[in-house]
Design a protein around this motif. Structure first.
Motif, PDB file in Angstrom:
ATOM      1  N   PRO A  81      16.410  -8.292  53.105  1.00  0.00           N
ATOM      2  CA  PRO A  81      16.298  -7.371  51.971  1.00  0.00           C
ATOM      3  C   PRO A  81      16.437  -8.060  50.614  1.00  0.00           C
ATOM      4  CG  PRO A  81      17.729  -6.468  53.666  1.00  0.00           C
ATOM      5  CD  PRO A  81      17.406  -7.870  54.075  1.00  0.00           C
ATOM      6  N   ASP A  82      17.323  -9.040  50.511  1.00  0.00           N
ATOM      7  CA  ASP A  82      17.503  -9.727  49.231  1.00  0.00           C
ATOM      8  C   ASP A  82      16.251 -10.507  48.830  1.00  0.00           C
ATOM      9  OD1 ASP A  82      20.059  -8.725  49.100  1.00  0.00           O
ATOM     10  OD2 ASP A  82      21.028 -10.589  49.746  1.00  0.00           O
ATOM     11  N   ASP A  83      15.535 -11.035  49.835  1.00  0.00           N
ATOM     12  CA  ASP A  83      14.329 -11.811  49.544  1.00  0.00           C
ATOM     13  C   ASP A  83      13.181 -10.931  49.064  1.00  0.00           C
ATOM     14  OD1 ASP A  83      15.411 -14.347  50.477  1.00  0.00           O
ATOM     15  OD2 ASP A  83      15.272 -13.468  52.484  1.00  0.00           O
ATOM     16  N   LEU A  84      13.226  -9.655  49.425  1.00  0.00           N
ATOM     17  CA  LEU A  84      12.144  -8.738  49.073  1.00  0.00           C
ATOM     18  C   LEU A  84      12.515  -7.780  47.937  1.00  0.00           C
ATOM     19  CD1 LEU A  84      10.982  -7.922  52.712  1.00  0.00           C
ATOM     20  CD2 LEU A  84      10.043  -9.630  51.137  1.00  0.00           C
ATOM     21  N   ALA A  85      13.763  -7.850  47.507  1.00  0.00           N
ATOM     22  CA  ALA A  85      14.234  -6.942  46.455  1.00  0.00           C
ATOM     23  C   ALA A  85      13.482  -7.195  45.150  1.00  0.00           C
ATOM     24  CB  ALA A  85      15.727  -7.121  46.242  1.00  0.00           C
ATOM     25  N   GLY A  86      13.126  -6.119  44.493  1.00  0.00           N
ATOM     26  CA  GLY A  86      12.510  -6.214  43.176  1.00  0.00           C
ATOM     27  C   GLY A  86      11.029  -6.539  43.176  1.00  0.00           C
ATOM     28  N   LEU A  87      10.432  -6.664  44.338  1.00  0.00           N
ATOM     29  CA  LEU A  87       8.996  -6.935  44.369  1.00  0.00           C
ATOM     30  C   LEU A  87       8.222  -5.673  44.024  1.00  0.00           C
ATOM     31  CD1 LEU A  87       8.590  -9.069  47.631  1.00  0.00           C
ATOM     32  CD2 LEU A  87       8.719  -9.883  45.272  1.00  0.00           C
ATOM     33  N   SER A  88       7.150  -5.852  43.297  1.00  0.00           N
ATOM     34  CA  SER A  88       6.284  -4.728  42.980  1.00  0.00           C
ATOM     35  C   SER A  88       5.443  -4.378  44.206  1.00  0.00           C
ATOM     36  CB  SER A  88       5.363  -5.096  41.818  1.00  0.00           C
ATOM     37  OG  SER A  88       4.429  -6.085  42.241  1.00  0.00           O
ATOM     38  N   ALA A  89       4.775  -3.237  44.147  1.00  0.00           N
ATOM     39  CA  ALA A  89       3.874  -2.853  45.232  1.00  0.00           C
ATOM     40  C   ALA A  89       2.800  -3.924  45.416  1.00  0.00           C
ATOM     41  CB  ALA A  89       3.239  -1.493  44.947  1.00  0.00           C
ATOM     42  N   ARG A  90       2.308  -4.457  44.327  1.00  0.00           N
ATOM     43  CA  ARG A  90       1.283  -5.517  44.411  1.00  0.00           C
ATOM     44  C   ARG A  90       1.841  -6.775  45.061  1.00  0.00           C
ATOM     45  NH1 ARG A  90      -3.035  -7.615  40.044  1.00  0.00           N
ATOM     46  NH2 ARG A  90      -3.526  -9.546  41.123  1.00  0.00           N
ATOM     47  N   ASP A  91       3.064  -7.168  44.690  1.00  0.00           N
ATOM     48  CA  ASP A  91       3.699  -8.337  45.297  1.00  0.00           C
ATOM     49  C   ASP A  91       3.852  -8.149  46.807  1.00  0.00           C
ATOM     50  OD1 ASP A  91       3.959  -9.599  42.820  1.00  0.00           O
ATOM     51  OD2 ASP A  91       6.038  -8.925  42.545  1.00  0.00           O
ATOM     52  N   HIS A  92       4.336  -6.968  47.202  1.00  0.00           N
ATOM     53  CA  HIS A  92       4.470  -6.678  48.635  1.00  0.00           C
ATOM     54  C   HIS A  92       3.111  -6.747  49.329  1.00  0.00           C
ATOM     55  CE1 HIS A  92       8.630  -5.675  49.495  1.00  0.00           C
ATOM     56  NE2 HIS A  92       8.706  -5.011  48.356  1.00  0.00           N
ATOM     57  N   ALA A  93       2.100  -6.167  48.704  1.00  0.00           N
ATOM     58  CA  ALA A  93       0.769  -6.154  49.302  1.00  0.00           C
ATOM     59  C   ALA A  93       0.230  -7.573  49.471  1.00  0.00           C
ATOM     60  CB  ALA A  93      -0.190  -5.310  48.458  1.00  0.00           C
ATOM     61  N   GLN A  94       0.437  -8.432  48.479  1.00  0.00           N
ATOM     62  CA  GLN A  94      -0.032  -9.820  48.575  1.00  0.00           C
ATOM     63  C   GLN A  94       0.687 -10.560  49.701  1.00  0.00           C
ATOM     64  OE1 GLN A  94       0.700 -11.052  44.520  1.00  0.00           O
ATOM     65  NE2 GLN A  94      -1.482 -10.910  44.008  1.00  0.00           N
ATOM     66  N   ARG A  95       1.983 -10.392  49.799  1.00  0.00           N
ATOM     67  CA  ARG A  95       2.750 -11.065  50.850  1.00  0.00           C
ATOM     68  C   ARG A  95       2.382 -10.531  52.233  1.00  0.00           C
ATOM     69  NH1 ARG A  95       4.947 -11.623  46.154  1.00  0.00           N
ATOM     70  NH2 ARG A  95       6.378 -13.334  45.687  1.00  0.00           N
ATOM     71  N   PHE A  96       2.205  -9.213  52.325  1.00  0.00           N
ATOM     72  CA  PHE A  96       1.817  -8.635  53.600  1.00  0.00           C
ATOM     73  C   PHE A  96       0.418  -9.093  53.993  1.00  0.00           C
ATOM     74  CE2 PHE A  96       0.087  -5.433  56.438  1.00  0.00           C
ATOM     75  CZ  PHE A  96       1.056  -5.434  57.428  1.00  0.00           C
ATOM     76  N   HIS A  97      -0.457  -9.261  53.031  1.00  0.00           N
ATOM     77  CA  HIS A  97      -1.810  -9.739  53.313  1.00  0.00           C
ATOM     78  C   HIS A  97      -1.755 -11.105  54.007  1.00  0.00           C
ATOM     79  CE1 HIS A  97      -6.120 -10.383  52.854  1.00  0.00           C
ATOM     80  NE2 HIS A  97      -5.818 -11.590  52.425  1.00  0.00           N
ATOM     81  N   VAL A  98      -0.922 -12.007  53.516  1.00  0.00           N
ATOM     82  CA  VAL A  98      -0.776 -13.325  54.140  1.00  0.00           C
ATOM     83  C   VAL A  98      -0.242 -13.171  55.560  1.00  0.00           C
ATOM     84  CG1 VAL A  98       0.474 -15.528  54.048  1.00  0.00           C
ATOM     85  CG2 VAL A  98      -0.506 -14.561  51.957  1.00  0.00           C
ATOM     86  N   PHE A  99       0.784 -12.341  55.726  1.00  0.00           N
ATOM     87  CA  PHE A  99       1.361 -12.083  57.045  1.00  0.00           C
ATOM     88  C   PHE A  99       0.292 -11.533  57.995  1.00  0.00           C
ATOM     89  CE2 PHE A  99       3.294  -9.049  60.008  1.00  0.00           C
ATOM     90  CZ  PHE A  99       4.255  -9.833  60.632  1.00  0.00           C
ATOM     91  N   ALA A 100      -0.435 -10.520  57.549  1.00  0.00           N
ATOM     92  CA  ALA A 100      -1.443  -9.883  58.396  1.00  0.00           C
ATOM     93  C   ALA A 100      -2.597 -10.838  58.696  1.00  0.00           C
ATOM     94  CB  ALA A 100      -1.959  -8.603  57.743  1.00  0.00           C
ATOM     95  N   ALA A 101      -3.005 -11.620  57.713  1.00  0.00           N
ATOM     96  CA  ALA A 101      -4.095 -12.574  57.939  1.00  0.00           C
ATOM     97  C   ALA A 101      -3.679 -13.625  58.962  1.00  0.00           C
ATOM     98  CB  ALA A 101      -4.498 -13.233  56.624  1.00  0.00           C
ATOM     99  N   THR A 102      -2.430 -14.054  58.901  1.00  0.00           N
ATOM    100  CA  THR A 102      -1.921 -15.018  59.880  1.00  0.00           C
ATOM    101  C   THR A 102      -1.895 -14.396  61.267  1.00  0.00           C
ATOM    102  OG1 THR A 102      -0.602 -16.077  58.157  1.00  0.00           O
ATOM    103  CG2 THR A 102       0.015 -16.536  60.430  1.00  0.00           C
TER     104      THR A 102
END
Length: 177
Positions: A81-102
């Motif tokens: 949770p601390d690593d993901l705290a304060g991320l915007s919706a766009r930030d989350h989407a970009q990080r999830f995109h990398v996860f999903a693409a992998t």
């Protein structure tokens, strides 16, 4: 660079994924991740090691240089949770995109390797994917997650032995919008 930025890069995430549950030299990683140029791979291994996500588990001299074998620092490669705290919706989407693409790339490699003359036998290969709608309170979600951690934790440190095949378990939990 944040822990999430360090980990959620396409090449670095693949390196970590390749090393989960096993140890390898950079040369072995080049063989496993054949589409990643050697210099690029070495650069990302160094970043992960400098960031504390990889550790040198052994060293040996090989033709005048020191060959290192790396392993994953498991607690360091989990985003909390601390690593993901304060991320915007766009930030989350970009990080999830990398996860999903992998995950998609891993899936593609798995089904290509499993394909025979009659296609892929998903049952025999134990390949599965599904969406399960769950109606849960926050407390019930927490209880389910704790149970999943316990189940996975019991087998997470299994050693590779005859009959055991390395498998990747991806998890995604989302509230339904």
């Amino acid at each position: 660079m944040t822990k999430a930025d360090l980990l959620l890069h396409p090449v670095r995430l693949r390196v970590v994924q390749a090393l989960l549950g096993r140890e390898m030299t950079p040369q072995q990683l080049v063989e496993v991740l054949g589409d990643v140029p050697q210099a690029t791979l070495y650069r990302h291994v160094a970043k992960l090691a400098d960031g504390g996500m990889l550790t040198v588990v052994s060293e040996r001299p090989v033709r005048g240089v020191t060959e290192r074998t790396y392993g994953v620092v498991r607690d360091a490669v989990s985003l909390g949770p601390d690593d993901l705290a304060g991320l915007s919706a766009r930030d989350h989407a970009q990080r999830f995109h990398v996860f999903a693409a992998t995950m998609l790339a891993s899936f593609g490699r798995a089904v290509e390797a499993a394909e025979g003359p009659d296609g892929v036998d998903a049952v025999a290969e134990r390949i599965g994917y599904r969406v399960a709608p769950l109606w849960l309170t926050d407390d019930e979600v927490d209880a389910v997650l704790e149970e999943l951690r316990a189940v996975v934790g019991r087998v997470l440190d299994n050693d590779p032995t005859a009959g055991r095949r390395r498998r990747l378990l991806y998890t995604v939990l989302l509230p339904d919008a």
